[in-house]
Design a protein around this motif. Structure first.
Motif: not given
Length: 215
Positions: A111-112, A116-118, A140-141, A152-156
């Protein structure tokens, strides 16, 4: 025994085929006997194979009408001494996706760092839950900005709430696109680069989840 790694995503552009190609190469370089199977009707991994000069890893294509035979196809890899099969699952092709999920020892879902990827990870996560295979999920991000910021950290962190997050994060680097266009894995194309290092580390993480190759 052949361990099965399925790479699945319901969203185009998440980097499924790029990861399948480079992880297959990295695993082969690390001593695995690898077969990569393209289950996606788009055939991107098969197209990558036609550009390759190297014989390893072996790449084959499973057409939609052959999916009912996938268990037999995978079973036939065992007497050939294949230790790892990497399945590039069909994104929107439900039959290909479910067949590849059922076969998997581990399902890697890229997932990017976008909403939308999430959201696109959820159908695969839910399908694994219905199959009683939630413990085989790894997210995997992928294709992240090379300078990790708050986004990036937030989506991780958000991915960690959905399941196990593979390490490391894979950054958006031109080496990935260049390697794919040349029929190479990134560890072949630019072995000393940061992209290659990330793929080797990701493969090491996956190998830790799958267990060592059978002797």
């Amino acid at each position: 025994m052949t361990r099965i790694l399925t790479i699945a995503s319901q969203k185009g552009g998440a980097g499924k085929t790029t990861l399948a190609a480079s992880l297959s190469v990295a695993a082969a370089q690390g001593g695995e006997r690898v077969v990569a199977l393209d289950l996606d009707p788009q055939g991107s991994l098969w197209s990558w194979k036609t550009l390759r000069a190297a014989a390893d890893p072996a790449v084959d294509r499973v057409q939609l009408w052959e999916l009912s035979q996938l268990p037999e196809i995978l079973a036939a890899l065992v007497p050939r001494g294949v230790t790892l099969a990497v399945l590039d699952a069909g994104g929107q092709a439900a039959h290909a996706s479910i067949a590849a999920l059922r076969a998997a020892d581990l399902v890697l879902v890229p997932a990017r760092p976008s909403r939308l990827d999430l959201l696109a990870t959820r159908p695969t996560i839910e399908a694994l839950a219905r199959l009683g295979m939630g413990d085989r999920l790894a997210l995997v991000l992928n294709q992240c900005p090379s300078q990790h910021g708050a986004r990036t950290l937030a989506f991780a962190e958000r991915l960690k709430r959905l399941g196990v997050l593979a390490e490391p994060t894979v950054n958006l680097r031109v080496d990935h696109q260049d390697a794919l266009g040349l029929g190479l894995g990134v560890t072949e194309h630019a072995p000393g680069g940061k992209a290659a290092d990330e793929i080797r580390r990701l493969w090491a993480w996956i190998r830790g989840r799958l267990g060592p190759a059978p002797a």
